[in-house]
Scaffold this motif. Sequence first.
Motif, PDB file in Angstrom:
ATOM      1  N   ILE A 177      11.812  11.319  14.571  1.00 43.56           N
ATOM      2  CA  ILE A 177      12.029  11.856  14.413  1.00 43.56           C
ATOM      3  C   ILE A 177      12.742  11.963  12.870  1.00 43.56           C
ATOM      4  CG2 ILE A 177      14.257  12.886  14.991  1.00 43.56           C
ATOM      5  CD1 ILE A 177      14.406  12.282  17.494  1.00 43.56           C
ATOM      6  N   GLU A 178      12.544  13.534  11.899  1.00 44.58           N
ATOM      7  CA  GLU A 178      13.097  12.977  10.783  1.00 44.58           C
ATOM      8  C   GLU A 178      14.421  13.971  10.394  1.00 44.58           C
ATOM      9  OE1 GLU A 178      13.210  11.851   7.795  1.00 44.58           O
ATOM     10  OE2 GLU A 178      11.094  10.479   8.606  1.00 44.58           O
ATOM     11  N   VAL A 179      14.975  13.326  10.391  1.00 47.31           N
ATOM     12  CA  VAL A 179      16.899  14.557   9.650  1.00 47.31           C
ATOM     13  C   VAL A 179      16.737  14.945   8.253  1.00 47.31           C
ATOM     14  CG1 VAL A 179      19.075  14.070   9.578  1.00 47.31           C
ATOM     15  CG2 VAL A 179      17.617  12.819  11.465  1.00 47.31           C
ATOM     16  N   ILE A 236       9.348  15.107  14.664  1.00 49.88           N
ATOM     17  CA  ILE A 236      10.072  16.609  14.766  1.00 49.88           C
ATOM     18  C   ILE A 236      11.282  15.764  13.866  1.00 49.88           C
ATOM     19  CG2 ILE A 236      12.075  17.013  16.620  1.00 49.88           C
ATOM     20  CD1 ILE A 236      10.348  16.183  18.603  1.00 49.88           C
ATOM     21  N   ALA A 237      11.170  17.393  12.601  1.00 53.53           N
ATOM     22  CA  ALA A 237      12.646  17.840  11.912  1.00 53.53           C
ATOM     23  C   ALA A 237      13.773  18.829  13.055  1.00 53.53           C
ATOM     24  CB  ALA A 237      11.314  18.657  10.381  1.00 53.53           C
ATOM     25  N   VAL A 238      14.927  18.358  12.879  1.00 56.91           N
ATOM     26  CA  VAL A 238      15.726  18.867  12.645  1.00 56.91           C
ATOM     27  C   VAL A 238      16.918  18.659  11.547  1.00 56.91           C
ATOM     28  CG1 VAL A 238      15.887  18.065  14.967  1.00 56.91           C
ATOM     29  CG2 VAL A 238      17.138  15.927  13.681  1.00 56.91           C
ATOM     30  N   LEU A 293       9.098  16.401   3.885  1.00 53.36           N
ATOM     31  CA  LEU A 293       9.161  15.757   4.931  1.00 53.36           C
ATOM     32  C   LEU A 293       7.870  15.963   4.626  1.00 53.36           C
ATOM     33  CD1 LEU A 293       9.813  15.397   8.080  1.00 53.36           C
ATOM     34  CD2 LEU A 293       9.483  18.350   7.552  1.00 53.36           C
ATOM     35  N   GLN A 294       6.853  16.806   3.681  1.00 50.36           N
ATOM     36  CA  GLN A 294       5.233  17.091   3.935  1.00 50.36           C
ATOM     37  C   GLN A 294       4.973  16.351   3.591  1.00 50.36           C
ATOM     38  OE1 GLN A 294       5.193  20.894   2.674  1.00 50.36           O
ATOM     39  NE2 GLN A 294       5.476  22.331   4.117  1.00 50.36           N
ATOM     40  N   TRP A 295       5.884  15.478   1.774  1.00 53.66           N
ATOM     41  CA  TRP A 295       4.735  14.096   1.211  1.00 53.66           C
ATOM     42  C   TRP A 295       5.534  12.879   2.188  1.00 53.66           C
ATOM     43  CZ3 TRP A 295       7.659  10.201  -0.858  1.00 53.66           C
ATOM     44  CH2 TRP A 295       7.005   9.856  -1.169  1.00 53.66           C
ATOM     45  N   HIS A 352       0.825  -1.054  -0.270  1.00 49.72           N
ATOM     46  CA  HIS A 352       0.189  -0.111  -0.142  1.00 49.72           C
ATOM     47  C   HIS A 352       0.661   1.195  -0.015  1.00 49.72           C
ATOM     48  CE1 HIS A 352      -2.699  -3.000   1.081  1.00 49.72           C
ATOM     49  NE2 HIS A 352      -3.067  -2.318   2.014  1.00 49.72           N
ATOM     50  N   SER A 353       1.532   1.958  -1.401  1.00 46.24           N
ATOM     51  CA  SER A 353       2.196   2.815  -1.646  1.00 46.24           C
ATOM     52  C   SER A 353       1.664   3.752  -0.756  1.00 46.24           C
ATOM     53  CB  SER A 353       2.955   2.730  -2.598  1.00 46.24           C
ATOM     54  OG  SER A 353       2.250   3.253  -3.515  1.00 46.24           O
ATOM     55  N   SER A 354       0.732   4.582  -0.615  1.00 48.23           N
ATOM     56  CA  SER A 354       0.206   5.413   0.117  1.00 48.23           C
ATOM     57  C   SER A 354       0.034   5.576   1.285  1.00 48.23           C
ATOM     58  CB  SER A 354      -1.776   5.750  -1.095  1.00 48.23           C
ATOM     59  OG  SER A 354      -2.205   4.777   0.279  1.00 48.23           O
ATOM     60  N   THR A 355       0.151   4.239   2.274  1.00 49.68           N
ATOM     61  CA  THR A 355       0.473   4.506   3.684  1.00 49.68           C
ATOM     62  C   THR A 355       1.453   3.684   3.927  1.00 49.68           C
ATOM     63  OG1 THR A 355      -0.859   2.688   3.846  1.00 49.68           O
ATOM     64  CG2 THR A 355      -2.440   4.171   3.623  1.00 49.68           C
ATOM     65  N   TYR A 356       2.896   4.154   3.499  1.00 53.16           N
ATOM     66  CA  TYR A 356       4.078   3.284   3.340  1.00 53.16           C
ATOM     67  C   TYR A 356       5.423   4.309   3.716  1.00 53.16           C
ATOM     68  CZ  TYR A 356       8.077   0.319   3.302  1.00 53.16           C
ATOM     69  OH  TYR A 356       9.477  -0.754   3.400  1.00 53.16           O
ATOM     70  N   GLY A 357       5.622   4.658   4.273  1.00 57.03           N
ATOM     71  CA  GLY A 357       6.501   5.668   5.304  1.00 57.03           C
ATOM     72  C   GLY A 357       7.513   4.868   5.990  1.00 57.03           C
ATOM     73  N   ILE A 358       8.904   5.693   5.657  1.00 56.41           N
ATOM     74  CA  ILE A 358      10.089   4.541   6.450  1.00 56.41           C
ATOM     75  C   ILE A 358      10.484   6.344   6.992  1.00 56.41           C
ATOM     76  CG2 ILE A 358      12.373   4.248   5.844  1.00 56.41           C
ATOM     77  CD1 ILE A 358      11.731   2.978   3.398  1.00 56.41           C
ATOM     78  N   ALA A 359      10.656   6.342   8.698  1.00 58.33           N
ATOM     79  CA  ALA A 359      10.972   6.997   9.172  1.00 58.33           C
ATOM     80  C   ALA A 359      12.300   7.395  10.066  1.00 58.33           C
ATOM     81  CB  ALA A 359      10.481   7.489  10.136  1.00 58.33           C
ATOM     82  N   ASP A 360      13.417   8.393   9.670  1.00 59.38           N
ATOM     83  CA  ASP A 360      14.615   8.722  10.430  1.00 59.38           C
ATOM     84  C   ASP A 360      14.894   7.753  11.694  1.00 59.38           C
ATOM     85  OD1 ASP A 360      15.910   9.235   7.916  1.00 59.38           O
ATOM     86  OD2 ASP A 360      15.779  11.402   8.686  1.00 59.38           O
ATOM     87  N   ILE A 361      14.052   7.892  12.311  1.00 58.13           N
ATOM     88  CA  ILE A 361      14.064   7.307  13.659  1.00 58.13           C
ATOM     89  C   ILE A 361      12.988   7.501  14.236  1.00 58.13           C
ATOM     90  CG2 ILE A 361      15.219   7.877  16.054  1.00 58.13           C
ATOM     91  CD1 ILE A 361      17.357   9.652  14.992  1.00 58.13           C
ATOM     92  N   PHE A 362      11.685   6.362  14.799  1.00 59.31           N
ATOM     93  CA  PHE A 362      10.706   6.618  15.634  1.00 59.31           C
ATOM     94  C   PHE A 362      11.554   5.684  17.142  1.00 59.31           C
ATOM     95  CE2 PHE A 362       6.991   3.916  16.847  1.00 59.31           C
ATOM     96  CZ  PHE A 362       6.122   4.745  16.815  1.00 59.31           C
ATOM     97  N   VAL A 363      11.474   6.401  17.887  1.00 55.25           N
ATOM     98  CA  VAL A 363      11.150   6.860  19.135  1.00 55.25           C
ATOM     99  C   VAL A 363      10.499   6.156  19.899  1.00 55.25           C
ATOM    100  CG1 VAL A 363      12.318   8.233  21.561  1.00 55.25           C
ATOM    101  CG2 VAL A 363      12.553   9.188  19.443  1.00 55.25           C
ATOM    102  N   LEU A 364      10.177   4.994  21.010  1.00 57.32           N
ATOM    103  CA  LEU A 364       9.193   4.522  21.286  1.00 57.32           C
ATOM    104  C   LEU A 364       8.613   5.012  22.691  1.00 57.32           C
ATOM    105  CD1 LEU A 364      10.842   0.781  20.383  1.00 57.32           C
ATOM    106  CD2 LEU A 364       9.434   2.034  19.326  1.00 57.32           C
ATOM    107  N   ASP A 365       9.612   5.731  22.845  1.00 61.08           N
ATOM    108  CA  ASP A 365       9.381   5.271  24.588  1.00 61.08           C
ATOM    109  C   ASP A 365       8.222   6.867  24.348  1.00 61.08           C
ATOM    110  OD1 ASP A 365      11.892   4.072  24.508  1.00 61.08           O
ATOM    111  OD2 ASP A 365      11.456   4.803  26.805  1.00 61.08           O
TER     112      ASP A 365
END
Length: 123
Positions: A84-86, A108-110, A95-97, A66-79
Amino acid sequence: MNQLQLMQFRNRAIQYLDFSSRKRNVINLNIHNSFQHEKLKFEICYDLKKNGKEFVSEAKFGSKGHSSTYGIADIFVLDTATIIEVLVSESIESLQWKIRKYPKLPVIAVKCWEDYLNENCNR
């Protein structure tokens, strides 16, 4: 939050991820990103681990079918169930896409280490 509650929260948060993307506290590299991008991702992950936080890097949300809902984040903080997107090698438009493909979680974008510290991502 006590240790049991934290563990339960982390386990609920990781359920957002594709099963193949559930290795905790492992820094996965993406050679399509710049060295500076990967270096900042490493520094953030190192700081999270040093502070006892759990994370998943290159975290895959959704399913590839399902490419419309498939995204890869740089970091996902489980706590905190925070993404977090670099943005060293990405634009705000990119980033918005990407955000549209993530579940409704805080993002959070850094662009640099100071951005990360100012966001108090792990405190």
